[in-house]
Design a protein around this motif. Sequence first.
Motif, PDB file in Angstrom:
ATOM      1  N   GLY A 111     -11.312  -1.739   2.554  1.00  0.00           N
ATOM      2  CA  GLY A 111     -12.771  -1.804   2.642  1.00  0.00           C
ATOM      3  C   GLY A 111     -13.358  -2.696   1.563  1.00  0.00           C
ATOM      4  O   GLY A 111     -14.306  -3.448   1.812  1.00  0.00           O
ATOM      5  N   SER A 112     -12.798  -2.633   0.369  1.00  0.00           N
ATOM      6  CA  SER A 112     -13.272  -3.493  -0.726  1.00  0.00           C
ATOM      7  C   SER A 112     -13.063  -4.962  -0.402  1.00  0.00           C
ATOM      8  O   SER A 112     -13.952  -5.789  -0.629  1.00  0.00           O
ATOM      9  N   LEU A 113     -11.895  -5.294   0.129  1.00  0.00           N
ATOM     10  CA  LEU A 113     -11.639  -6.689   0.480  1.00  0.00           C
ATOM     11  C   LEU A 113     -12.510  -7.146   1.643  1.00  0.00           C
ATOM     12  O   LEU A 113     -12.986  -8.281   1.665  1.00  0.00           O
ATOM     13  N   LEU A 114     -12.745  -6.255   2.592  1.00  0.00           N
ATOM     14  CA  LEU A 114     -13.638  -6.591   3.704  1.00  0.00           C
ATOM     15  C   LEU A 114     -15.054  -6.827   3.189  1.00  0.00           C
ATOM     16  O   LEU A 114     -15.711  -7.796   3.575  1.00  0.00           O
ATOM     17  N   MET A 115     -15.518  -5.955   2.305  1.00  0.00           N
ATOM     18  CA  MET A 115     -16.860  -6.114   1.743  1.00  0.00           C
ATOM     19  C   MET A 115     -16.977  -7.410   0.949  1.00  0.00           C
ATOM     20  O   MET A 115     -18.018  -8.061   0.956  1.00  0.00           O
ATOM     21  N   ALA A 116     -15.913  -7.806   0.282  1.00  0.00           N
ATOM     22  CA  ALA A 116     -15.935  -9.052  -0.486  1.00  0.00           C
ATOM     23  C   ALA A 116     -16.072 -10.265   0.428  1.00  0.00           C
ATOM     24  O   ALA A 116     -16.620 -11.286   0.030  1.00  0.00           O
TER      25      ALA A 116
ATOM     26  N   GLY B  92       0.824  -1.214   0.000  1.00  0.00           N
ATOM     27  CA  GLY B  92       0.000   0.000   0.000  1.00  0.00           C
ATOM     28  C   GLY B  92       0.852   1.256   0.000  1.00  0.00           C
ATOM     29  O   GLY B  92       0.557   2.223  -0.717  1.00  0.00           O
ATOM     30  N   ALA B  93       1.925   1.250   0.811  1.00  0.00           N
ATOM     31  CA  ALA B  93       2.817   2.419   0.866  1.00  0.00           C
ATOM     32  C   ALA B  93       3.532   2.633  -0.467  1.00  0.00           C
ATOM     33  O   ALA B  93       3.664   3.768  -0.939  1.00  0.00           O
ATOM     34  N   ILE B  94       3.972   1.546  -1.089  1.00  0.00           N
ATOM     35  CA  ILE B  94       4.630   1.657  -2.400  1.00  0.00           C
ATOM     36  C   ILE B  94       3.647   2.175  -3.439  1.00  0.00           C
ATOM     37  O   ILE B  94       3.974   3.040  -4.258  1.00  0.00           O
ATOM     38  N   ALA B  95       2.427   1.661  -3.411  1.00  0.00           N
ATOM     39  CA  ALA B  95       1.396   2.099  -4.355  1.00  0.00           C
ATOM     40  C   ALA B  95       1.067   3.579  -4.166  1.00  0.00           C
ATOM     41  O   ALA B  95       0.923   4.320  -5.141  1.00  0.00           O
ATOM     42  N   ALA B  96       0.962   4.017  -2.913  1.00  0.00           N
ATOM     43  CA  ALA B  96       0.664   5.427  -2.639  1.00  0.00           C
ATOM     44  C   ALA B  96       1.790   6.323  -3.137  1.00  0.00           C
ATOM     45  O   ALA B  96       1.546   7.390  -3.717  1.00  0.00           O
ATOM     46  N   ARG B  97       3.021   5.880  -2.947  1.00  0.00           N
ATOM     47  CA  ARG B  97       4.160   6.662  -3.431  1.00  0.00           C
ATOM     48  C   ARG B  97       4.130   6.772  -4.954  1.00  0.00           C
ATOM     49  O   ARG B  97       4.328   7.839  -5.513  1.00  0.00           O
TER      50      ARG B  97
ATOM     51  N   LEU C 241      -4.378  -7.009  -7.231  1.00  0.00           N
ATOM     52  CA  LEU C 241      -5.312  -6.603  -8.290  1.00  0.00           C
ATOM     53  C   LEU C 241      -6.085  -5.351  -7.910  1.00  0.00           C
ATOM     54  O   LEU C 241      -6.186  -4.393  -8.692  1.00  0.00           O
ATOM     55  N   VAL C 242      -6.639  -5.351  -6.710  1.00  0.00           N
ATOM     56  CA  VAL C 242      -7.429  -4.199  -6.254  1.00  0.00           C
ATOM     57  C   VAL C 242      -6.530  -2.968  -6.138  1.00  0.00           C
ATOM     58  O   VAL C 242      -6.884  -1.875  -6.590  1.00  0.00           O
ATOM     59  N   LEU C 243      -5.374  -3.137  -5.549  1.00  0.00           N
ATOM     60  CA  LEU C 243      -4.447  -2.022  -5.361  1.00  0.00           C
ATOM     61  C   LEU C 243      -3.929  -1.488  -6.693  1.00  0.00           C
ATOM     62  O   LEU C 243      -3.834  -0.278  -6.891  1.00  0.00           O
ATOM     63  N   GLY C 244      -3.616  -2.383  -7.622  1.00  0.00           N
ATOM     64  CA  GLY C 244      -3.113  -1.959  -8.929  1.00  0.00           C
ATOM     65  C   GLY C 244      -4.122  -1.108  -9.685  1.00  0.00           C
ATOM     66  O   GLY C 244      -3.779  -0.066 -10.254  1.00  0.00           O
ATOM     67  N   ASN C 245      -5.384  -1.537  -9.702  1.00  0.00           N
ATOM     68  CA  ASN C 245      -6.416  -0.736 -10.360  1.00  0.00           C
ATOM     69  C   ASN C 245      -6.661   0.577  -9.630  1.00  0.00           C
ATOM     70  O   ASN C 245      -6.903   1.613 -10.253  1.00  0.00           O
TER      71      ASN C 245
END
Length: 193
Positions: A86-91, A54-59, A125-129
């Motif tokens: 939240g998306s993964l929790l909802m899934a 997540g930190a790498i993606a945010a950067r 997948l979720v993070l990449g999109n």
Amino acid sequence: IPLLILRPYGLSRSLLVASSRALLQLSLLGGLVLSFLFHQSNPAIVLPYLAALGAIAAREASTRCKQTYPRLKRHALLSLLVGCGGSLLMANLPTLFSLSSPSAAAAFVTRSSLDAKRIIPLWGLVLGNSVTALALLTSNLITALTESKSNIDMLLARGASVTEAISPTLTSSLTSALTPTINSLSVCGLVHI
């Protein structure tokens, strides 16, 4: 060939660096890190790894902006972790609600939801999109707000609320940022399997 075609537009270097990084990252990640994580499947190891992703993606999402502001990386990290988490929790909610007791739900969360072979690819997948959408949104929104500052100031001076003043800019930025995701979802199951 794509590098030669994109050279006049100044994109060949970015494409070369990104594709080289992808090759190196996939080689190292797949061969070393993921095989270790998949064999361990320990939540104490998997959760910090997910947070690091997540930190790498945010950067990455925040460095794509031509114009920035002081807390952009922090806001990007928060939005990615909350949105994707939240998306993964909802899934997983339908499965959690179908379990009969809180202890069964806790066992499901620790064993099944945090199974490294399942959660890491899904998180990726979720993070990449989300990174793509966030990078497009922040870049477009900051640029559009900067370019339309005088128009927004005029609307505010005439009594418009902040929401009313930035609404057209926000709508335009959200539309352009979410178009790739909407297009991808439209062909999910047909083209993307």
